[in-house]
Design an enzyme around this catalytic site. Structure first.
Site, PDB file in Angstrom:
ATOM      1  N   ASP A  52       0.820  -1.208   0.000  1.00 39.43           N
ATOM      2  CA  ASP A  52       0.000   0.000   0.000  1.00 39.43           C
ATOM      3  C   ASP A  52       0.854   1.258   0.000  1.00 39.43           C
ATOM      4  O   ASP A  52       2.076   1.205   0.194  1.00 39.43           O
ATOM      5  CB  ASP A  52      -0.904   0.016   1.238  1.00 39.43           C
ATOM      6  CG  ASP A  52      -1.955  -1.074   1.219  1.00 39.43           C
ATOM      7  OD1 ASP A  52      -2.439  -1.415   0.125  1.00 39.43           O
ATOM      8  OD2 ASP A  52      -2.301  -1.581   2.311  1.00 39.43           O
ATOM      9  N   TYR A 110       6.678 -10.205   7.065  1.00 41.28           N
ATOM     10  CA  TYR A 110       6.549  -8.766   7.253  1.00 41.28           C
ATOM     11  C   TYR A 110       7.081  -8.377   8.627  1.00 41.28           C
ATOM     12  O   TYR A 110       7.044  -9.166   9.569  1.00 41.28           O
ATOM     13  CB  TYR A 110       5.078  -8.343   7.195  1.00 41.28           C
ATOM     14  CG  TYR A 110       4.466  -8.283   5.825  1.00 41.28           C
ATOM     15  CD1 TYR A 110       4.555  -7.133   5.060  1.00 41.28           C
ATOM     16  CD2 TYR A 110       3.753  -9.367   5.308  1.00 41.28           C
ATOM     17  CE1 TYR A 110       3.962  -7.057   3.804  1.00 41.28           C
ATOM     18  CE2 TYR A 110       3.154  -9.304   4.055  1.00 41.28           C
ATOM     19  CZ  TYR A 110       3.269  -8.146   3.316  1.00 41.28           C
ATOM     20  OH  TYR A 110       2.686  -8.081   2.077  1.00 41.28           O
TER      21      TYR A 110
END
Length: 265
Positions: A52, A110
């Site tokens: 994003d 992540y």
């Protein structure tokens, strides 16, 4: 026409995300522009995940079919000379002609970074979520344990998530760091929903602040309701660290899809 796999690092602050969009520069657009200048022809680039706006990466993976055959060093050094300073190619290798960076993935890792000291940090403002309160690291570790394994993570998906289902597997979720300084949530899973890691981070921080007990996370998970979870953590704390691969395309069940094909992370 050889297919090339690129490993990328980028600082995502000024980008609208990975994917090409009309409202600003994207990682995909600057990479494709650099490749066109390097190779003298337009190419289309696919990635392992659509990060994003504002999200960073140290191990994003992309691939493209090269209209020219160059030494691997030329793809790295030549392309880096054409890319902006906040995007870089770390590695380039030739792969099978049917390699797909998303579908062949067997998982991702992540890291979400939180600055939890009482004063703001100019050096962390673009790379951490600053919460200005010491977090209870042990309580967050206890809460994170409830999220391990394969579950329906509907409570942690974005409202506009397009995945067909919310069942995902978290292989590991470590809480690293120090109360009063910096903390990281390091999560590895087979695939992720849109905003899933950021929603997990926002929920764990609620526990770290003492607003909720560690057991509350299990209740949120079981509820499958987004409104029960914590806030969506801001994008600047998130880094895609690594994408893991198998030797070939994953097996599929008849009429089914793999976790990687349902990945929105």
């Amino acid at each position: 026409m050889p297919r090339l796999k690129l490993t990328l690092e980028y600082e995502g602050t000024r980008y609208v995300g990975w994917q090409v969009q009309p409202n600003g520069p994207s990682i995909q657009s600057v990479l494709e522009s650099g490749l066109e200048r390097l190779l003298g022809a337009r190419v289309s680039v696919a990635s392992a995940g659509r990060t994003d706006a504002g999200v960073h990466a140290s191990g994003q993976v992309a691939c493209f079919d090269s209209p020219r055959v160059l030494p691997m060093k030329a793809y790295v050094m030549g392309l880096n000379g054409l890319l902006p300073p906040d995007v870089a190619v770390v590695d380039a290798v030739e792969v099978a002609e049917d390699f797909d960076p998303r579908r062949w993935s067997r998982g991702k890792r992540y890291r979400y970074r939180v600055s939890n000291r009482r004063t703001r940090s100019p050096l962390r403002r673009m790379t951490h979520w600053e919460v200005f309160a010491p977090l209870d690291v042990e309580a967050m570790r206890q809460a994170a344990a409830h999220l391990l394994g394969r579950h329906d993570f509907s409570a942690f998906r974005a409202a506009d998530c397009q995945a067909k289902h919310a069942v995902r597997e978290i292989r590991s979720l470590a809480v690293e760091g120090t109360s009063g300084d910096a903390v990281s949530f390091v999560v590895e899973g087979t695939a992720f929903l849109k905003h899933m890691v950021r929603n997990l981070a926002g929920t764990l921080v609620e526990v770290g602040k003492g607003r909720r007990p560690a057991s509350w996370v299990a209740e949120v998970l079981a509820s499958q309701e987004r409104k029960r979870a914590g806030p969506t953590a801001p994008p600047q704390g998130l880094v895609l660290e690594e994408v893991f691969y198998r030797d070939g395309p994953p097996a599929r069940t008849p009429g089914g899809t793999t976790d990687a094909e349902e990945d929105e992370g």
